[in-house]
Design a protein around this motif. Structure first.
Motif, short mmCIF file in Angstrom:
data_model
loop_
_atom_site.label_atom_id
_atom_site.label_comp_id
_atom_site.label_asym_id
_atom_site.label_seq_id
_atom_site.Cartn_x
_atom_site.Cartn_y
_atom_site.Cartn_z
N GLU A 1 -0.86 -4.90 -10.05
CA GLU A 1 -2.18 -4.46 -10.52
C GLU A 1 -3.04 -5.61 -11.01
O GLU A 1 -4.23 -5.69 -10.70
N HIS A 2 -2.44 -6.54 -11.79
CA HIS A 2 -3.24 -7.63 -12.34
C HIS A 2 -3.22 -8.85 -11.44
O HIS A 2 -4.24 -9.54 -11.30
N GLY A 3 -2.07 -9.11 -10.80
CA GLY A 3 -1.98 -10.28 -9.95
C GLY A 3 -2.63 -10.08 -8.60
O GLY A 3 -3.59 -10.79 -8.24
N VAL A 4 -2.17 -9.08 -7.82
CA VAL A 4 -2.66 -8.87 -6.46
C VAL A 4 -4.00 -8.15 -6.44
O VAL A 4 -4.95 -8.56 -5.76
N LEU A 5 -4.12 -7.05 -7.20
CA LEU A 5 -5.35 -6.25 -7.17
C LEU A 5 -6.42 -6.79 -8.10
O LEU A 5 -7.60 -6.45 -7.96
N ARG B 1 0.82 -1.22 0.00
CA ARG B 1 0.00 0.00 0.00
C ARG B 1 0.85 1.26 0.00
O ARG B 1 0.44 2.28 -0.55
N VAL B 2 2.02 1.22 0.61
CA VAL B 2 2.79 2.46 0.83
C VAL B 2 4.17 2.45 0.20
O VAL B 2 4.86 3.47 0.23
N THR B 3 4.60 1.32 -0.36
CA THR B 3 5.98 1.21 -0.83
C THR B 3 6.04 0.93 -2.32
O THR B 3 5.27 0.11 -2.83
N ASP B 4 6.94 1.59 -2.98
CA ASP B 4 7.27 1.29 -4.37
C ASP B 4 8.69 0.75 -4.38
O ASP B 4 9.66 1.50 -4.20
N ALA C 1 -5.85 1.16 -1.61
CA ALA C 1 -6.12 1.76 -0.30
C ALA C 1 -6.77 0.77 0.66
O ALA C 1 -6.61 0.89 1.88
N THR C 2 -7.51 -0.20 0.14
CA THR C 2 -8.22 -1.16 0.99
C THR C 2 -7.57 -2.54 0.99
O THR C 2 -8.14 -3.49 1.52
N LEU C 3 -6.38 -2.65 0.39
CA LEU C 3 -5.72 -3.95 0.29
C LEU C 3 -5.35 -4.47 1.68
O LEU C 3 -4.70 -3.79 2.47
N GLU D 1 -7.78 5.40 -11.11
CA GLU D 1 -8.67 5.61 -9.97
C GLU D 1 -9.02 4.28 -9.31
O GLU D 1 -9.03 4.16 -8.08
N ALA D 2 -9.27 3.26 -10.13
CA ALA D 2 -9.57 1.94 -9.59
C ALA D 2 -8.35 1.37 -8.87
O ALA D 2 -8.48 0.73 -7.81
N ARG D 3 -7.17 1.60 -9.42
CA ARG D 3 -5.94 1.13 -8.79
C ARG D 3 -5.77 1.73 -7.40
O ARG D 3 -5.48 1.03 -6.43
N GLU D 4 -5.92 3.05 -7.30
CA GLU D 4 -5.77 3.72 -6.01
C GLU D 4 -6.84 3.25 -5.02
O GLU D 4 -6.57 3.07 -3.83
N ARG D 5 -8.03 3.04 -5.51
CA ARG D 5 -9.13 2.60 -4.64
C ARG D 5 -8.87 1.19 -4.09
O ARG D 5 -9.01 0.94 -2.88
N GLU D 6 -8.46 0.28 -4.95
CA GLU D 6 -8.18 -1.09 -4.51
C GLU D 6 -6.95 -1.15 -3.62
O GLU D 6 -6.91 -1.90 -2.64
#
Length: 604
Positions: A472-476, A434-437, A501-503, A494-499
């Motif tokens: 994005e495709h595997g985890v989210l 959620r917080v690390t790249d 945030a709740t991961l 937008e969908a990426r950020e939304r998913e």
């Protein structure tokens, strides 16, 4: 000093050359009076006070003496032949503009009108004849104190000016000096003080995209400008390492919140321009609208969606970050509030409507110059009350001229090193995802391997594509087909950020192994995720025209190989460089020593 009484010289003649100059170690006084007795009495009194005294019988003689040896104090009669005291005083003040030379008018007349005329001519004191010796001494001491204060102030001002010039040079080099030089960017920062609180930074990412940061610190002068130093350092270092715009903004916000005094903040606009010129990412945090122009009209107005940086400890960047489709030839115009709030003699503000009208009237080319001209005409003689800055960026290929050549540059010297291997692994679970790249961290470590630094652009592309695919495709579980819809790319993010945030579950594992030899090496990257995978065997060989599905083709073109294992949730990419003929059991692709497909970043 002149030792004898001096009498009137014919016009145009100089004083006798035999007269000795006054010693510069003593305080000097100039007595100007057409009355010989008055000259003698005042000279005697000043001599007892320690002054070296020269005398003149009229204003013309006084100018001769003052030009030869400037006096520390002047005693001037008002009414004299040839040139009166009023005119002489004005000329002496003009000659001593950089020094405070007090002029005391001495006259038998003490009318109010004479006093006013003496002050208007540059007089600092007025003494009526006959004068009291105690009063004269007291006035001289007072004027000496003022003269000493003036000299100290001048020295301090000169020292401060020298410090300001050094600081201005250093700040300019640190803050603006690193900006790329390109004809596609025009910036005009007009400060109200020596230092501008407005900041404009630009730097290229490893991906080839261009990051821009334009903002306005509260306050004016050096204190506000100094706050730009940590901002510039964070912006440039994180951009060079490939951090996403959101992460750069969050780090700048954290730093400023911890360092700026209460009530100080940084209104800022962050823009990332895609190298393909097909989209931009914009986050407006407390700045005026960012204007995106098409041919000659405003296509988009990107309004502020967040508080300025440094106000809150936590900042919702996703809420203010917009992705906007663009076309080559579009233009971005950024402005500070000093432009919008500039006033004319009637107290009217320049405002948004005038700015847009001036920008549109300019038509093709840079509209910033049209806005600046309109602003100058509107303001007239009114002073600048706030830093007013304009930045215009043309979305044209010239923005990235020279970048491809820089990415394609090959190492000119052979690295002589022993054979060896280098391993690095990351395991990221939901909280970290959620917080690390991890891509910038990986890239930073990989650049420590001799010979890999010149390949940072390619490595960034490979790592970011593989990691994004896994996350994005595997985890989210996001579908790339969202990008095929109108405004699909923005909806996808937008969908990426939304998913994200709740991961609360899932993981990504990254392993890298680097094998080196004296003239080359091979980097193996394995990325595995907790997702369901995909049917990688059915993937088309040719690149699709759709907005999705190009990432893996790009990785294949840049790497020696790209394979998948199991259900498709584990990818393995091999990137090779240098002379592969020296690799144990290795081979070269032609004569270039480059992976099959192209040299670094050619596909970007």
């Amino acid at each position: 000093m002149w030792q004898a009484e001096l009498f009137s010289f014919p016009p145009g003649e100089q004083p006798a050359p035999s007269m000795a100059p006054i010693s510069p170690l003593r305080r000097t006084a100039l007595v100007v009076d057409d009355d010989e007795t008055a000259r003698f009495m005042l000279k005697s009194l000043l001599s007892r006070m320690g002054y070296a005294v020269s005398v003149a019988a009229n204003g013309q003689e006084a100018l001769y003496h003052f030009e030869a040896v400037p006096a520390d104090i002047v005693f001037m009669d008002m009414y004299m032949p040839q040139m009166d005291g009023l005119e002489a005083a004005q000329r002496i003040k003009a000659l001593s503009a950089k020094e405070f030379v007090p002029i005391i008018f001495v006259s038998g007349a003490a009318e109010t009108q004479d006093l006013v005329r003496a002050i208007d001519a540059g007089g600092d004191e007025f003494l009526a004849k006959p004068y009291d010796e105690k009063v004269l001494k007291a006035k001289i001491r007072a004027l000496e104190r003022i003269r000493a204060l003036h000299r100290n102030s001048a020295r301090l001002h000169a020292r401060a000016r020298a410090d300001w010039e050094v600081a201005q040079s250093l700040l300019g080099e640190v803050i603006m000096g690193g900006n790329p030089s390109t004809s596609a960017i025009q910036a005009d920062l007009t400060p109200t003080d020596t230092f501008s609180a407005d900041v404009f930074l630009a730097a290229y990412c490893p991906s080839g995209n261009l990051n821009l940061l334009f903002g306005d610190f509260t306050g004016h002068g050096l204190a506000a400008a100094l706050a730009a130093l940590p901002t510039a350092e964070i912006f440039r270092s994180m951009t060079a390492k490939g951090f996403a715009p959101q992460q750069i903004i969050l780090e700048i916000n954290r730093k400023l919140k911890s360092q700026l005094p209460t009530g100080r903040f940084f209104a800022a606009t962050f823009v990332q321009i895609g190298r393909a010129l097909d989209r931009i990412w914009v986050a407006n945090c407390g700045m005026p609208d960012v204007l995106l122009f098409g041919a000659d009209t405003v296509r988009e107005r990107i309004r502020s969606g967040s508080l300025p940086l440094g106000v809150q400890s936590e900042l919702d960047v996703s809420g203010c970050m917009r992705v906007i489709s663009t076309s080559p030839g579009d233009r971005l115009l950024l402005s500070s509030d000093g432009v919008h709030e500039a006033t004319n003699a009637l107290g009217e503000q320049f405002g948004v409507a005038r700015l847009e009208s001036a920008a549109q009237a300019a038509g093709l080319g840079f509209s910033m110059h049209g806005v600046k001209n309109a602003l100058d005409v509107f303001r007239g003689d009114e002073p600048i009350s706030d830093d007013s800055s304009l930045v215009e960026v043309q979305l044209v290929p010239e923005l990235f001229v020279g970048r491809a050549a820089a990415y394609d540059a090959r190492e000119s010297t052979v690295v002589h090193d022993t054979n060896g291997q280098w391993r690095l692994a990351f395991d990221l679970h939901a909280d970290a995802l959620r917080v690390t790249d991890p891509v910038p961290m990986l890239l930073s470590q990989l650049q420590q391997v001799p010979g890999l630094d010149q390949h940072r652009c390619v490595l960034y592309t490979v790592l970011s594509e593989l990691y994004s695919n896994a996350l994005e495709h595997g985890v989210l579980g996001l579908s790339s087909r969202l990008k095929d819809e109108p405004e699909g790319f923005e909806h996808y993010l937008e969908a990426r950020e939304r998913e994200l945030a709740t991961l609360d579950k899932g993981w990504v594992s990254i392993k890298t192994v680097c094998a080196r030899w004296p003239a080359g090496g091979r980097l193996t990257i394995e990325i595995e995720d907790s997702g369901d995978g995909f049917d990688w065997r059915s993937q088309p060989v040719e690149v699709s025209e759709a907005a999705h599905g190009r990432g893996l083709h790009l990785v294949r073109g840049l790497c020696e190989s790209l394979t998948f294992e199991g259900r498709g949730n584990k990818a393995c990419a091999v990137y090779a460089w240098g002379d592969l003929g020296q690799a144990p059991g290795g081979s070269r692709d032609g004569d270039t020593g480059q992976p099959s497909g192209a040299s670094p970043c050619q596909h970007r």
